[in-house]
Design a protein around this motif. Sequence first.
Motif, PDB file in Angstrom:
ATOM      1  N   ARG A   1       0.829  -1.202   0.000  1.00 47.67           N
ATOM      2  CA  ARG A   1       0.000   0.000   0.000  1.00 47.67           C
ATOM      3  C   ARG A   1       0.866   1.256   0.000  1.00 47.67           C
ATOM      4  O   ARG A   1       0.560   2.233  -0.663  1.00 47.67           O
ATOM      5  N   ALA A   2       1.947   1.202   0.756  1.00 43.34           N
ATOM      6  CA  ALA A   2       2.841   2.359   0.786  1.00 43.34           C
ATOM      7  C   ALA A   2       3.453   2.595  -0.580  1.00 43.34           C
ATOM      8  O   ALA A   2       3.560   3.727  -1.046  1.00 43.34           O
TER       9      ALA A   2
ATOM     10  N   ASN B   1      19.584   7.173   9.301  1.00 44.80           N
ATOM     11  CA  ASN B   1      19.377   5.729   9.159  1.00 44.80           C
ATOM     12  C   ASN B   1      18.904   5.327   7.771  1.00 44.80           C
ATOM     13  O   ASN B   1      19.163   4.204   7.332  1.00 44.80           O
ATOM     14  N   GLU B   2      18.222   6.221   7.060  1.00 47.78           N
ATOM     15  CA  GLU B   2      17.865   5.918   5.673  1.00 47.78           C
ATOM     16  C   GLU B   2      19.128   5.788   4.829  1.00 47.78           C
ATOM     17  O   GLU B   2      19.243   4.870   4.005  1.00 47.78           O
TER      18      GLU B   2
ATOM     19  N   VAL C   1      12.617   0.775   7.246  1.00 44.51           N
ATOM     20  CA  VAL C   1      13.219   2.103   7.085  1.00 44.51           C
ATOM     21  C   VAL C   1      12.975   2.655   5.678  1.00 44.51           C
ATOM     22  O   VAL C   1      12.425   3.735   5.509  1.00 44.51           O
ATOM     23  N   LEU C   2      13.415   1.929   4.661  1.00 49.07           N
ATOM     24  CA  LEU C   2      13.217   2.352   3.275  1.00 49.07           C
ATOM     25  C   LEU C   2      12.052   1.599   2.657  1.00 49.07           C
ATOM     26  O   LEU C   2      11.885   0.393   2.891  1.00 49.07           O
ATOM     27  N   GLU C   3      11.251   2.302   1.852  1.00 45.40           N
ATOM     28  CA  GLU C   3      10.238   1.623   1.047  1.00 45.40           C
ATOM     29  C   GLU C   3      10.938   0.785  -0.021  1.00 45.40           C
ATOM     30  O   GLU C   3      12.086   1.056  -0.396  1.00 45.40           O
TER      31      GLU C   3
ATOM     32  N   ASN D   1       7.254  -2.454 -10.871  1.00 45.75           N
ATOM     33  CA  ASN D   1       6.336  -3.372 -10.194  1.00 45.75           C
ATOM     34  C   ASN D   1       6.024  -2.943  -8.768  1.00 45.75           C
ATOM     35  O   ASN D   1       4.992  -3.345  -8.215  1.00 45.75           O
ATOM     36  N   VAL D   2       6.898  -2.153  -8.147  1.00 43.83           N
ATOM     37  CA  VAL D   2       6.609  -1.661  -6.792  1.00 43.83           C
ATOM     38  C   VAL D   2       6.124  -0.216  -6.803  1.00 43.83           C
ATOM     39  O   VAL D   2       6.053   0.427  -5.767  1.00 43.83           O
ATOM     40  N   GLY D   3       5.770   0.300  -7.981  1.00 43.63           N
ATOM     41  CA  GLY D   3       5.062   1.561  -8.031  1.00 43.63           C
ATOM     42  C   GLY D   3       5.778   2.751  -8.618  1.00 43.63           C
ATOM     43  O   GLY D   3       5.185   3.821  -8.738  1.00 43.63           O
TER      44      GLY D   3
END
Length: 249
Positions: free
Chosen positions: A24-25, A72-73, A173-175, A206-208
């Motif tokens: 969803r994110a 941290n990202e 942490v990261l999308e 595929n992940v947006g």
Amino acid sequence: MAGKSFSKLAAVMFALLCLGNLARADDMEKLKTALDARQEKIVTIAAFTANGNLPELKTALNGGLDAGLTVNEIKEVLIQLYAYAGFPRSLNGIQTFMTVMDEREKAGIADPAGAQGTALPAGTNRDAYGEAVRMRLSGVTEVPAKSGYQLFAPGIDVFLKEHLFADIFGRGVLEFSDREIATVAALAALGGTDAQLQYHLNAAMNVGLSQQQLAGIISVLEKDVGKNESAFAGKVFGEVLKKRSNINP
């Protein structure tokens, strides 16, 4: 054997459901048409880490913090890249980041740490989780039959699923979209990675990530990294778009 196969498939489908919040994110990324400043800095950080240009990486790291990336990202980008560029380049990038942080602290700059990466919960079926992540990146809903390197060197398939796609991608942490931006940029900077770059350009969509955003990665590579890197990425991206148009006319 049939029972074992069903059990593994059930575990994979359960892991896919667990990944629903990430999906969803990532779907929110579809609303965007271009990279934002933060994403552009992921491109340069990843590229200069991968090609070992530490002076330029230092500039990119400062730029990333100034653009809104948390400490941290950036650490997660540098950690992930060891899977694509190797431990030496990843560790050199981390050492460079340590220097940047020391200099910024002495200058009185307080950068937000942000959320910290975490390990998967104890008892997680890492094979199933990693398979689920790979399926999402691949844009498939069924576990494909093993082929190619999976049959020739099955050990590497275990490492890909359990370590890369479970231990690393599962750290949070990261999308996934951010991780794919970093991966595409790193592979373009390395060169000689046609097959892997094709896969991850597809995975990014595929992940947006949109075609415009992927074109944005290539634009950043040309502007800030080098024409050879951008030309390589552009060539492979053109091949990917042609194949996708043939599949989905």
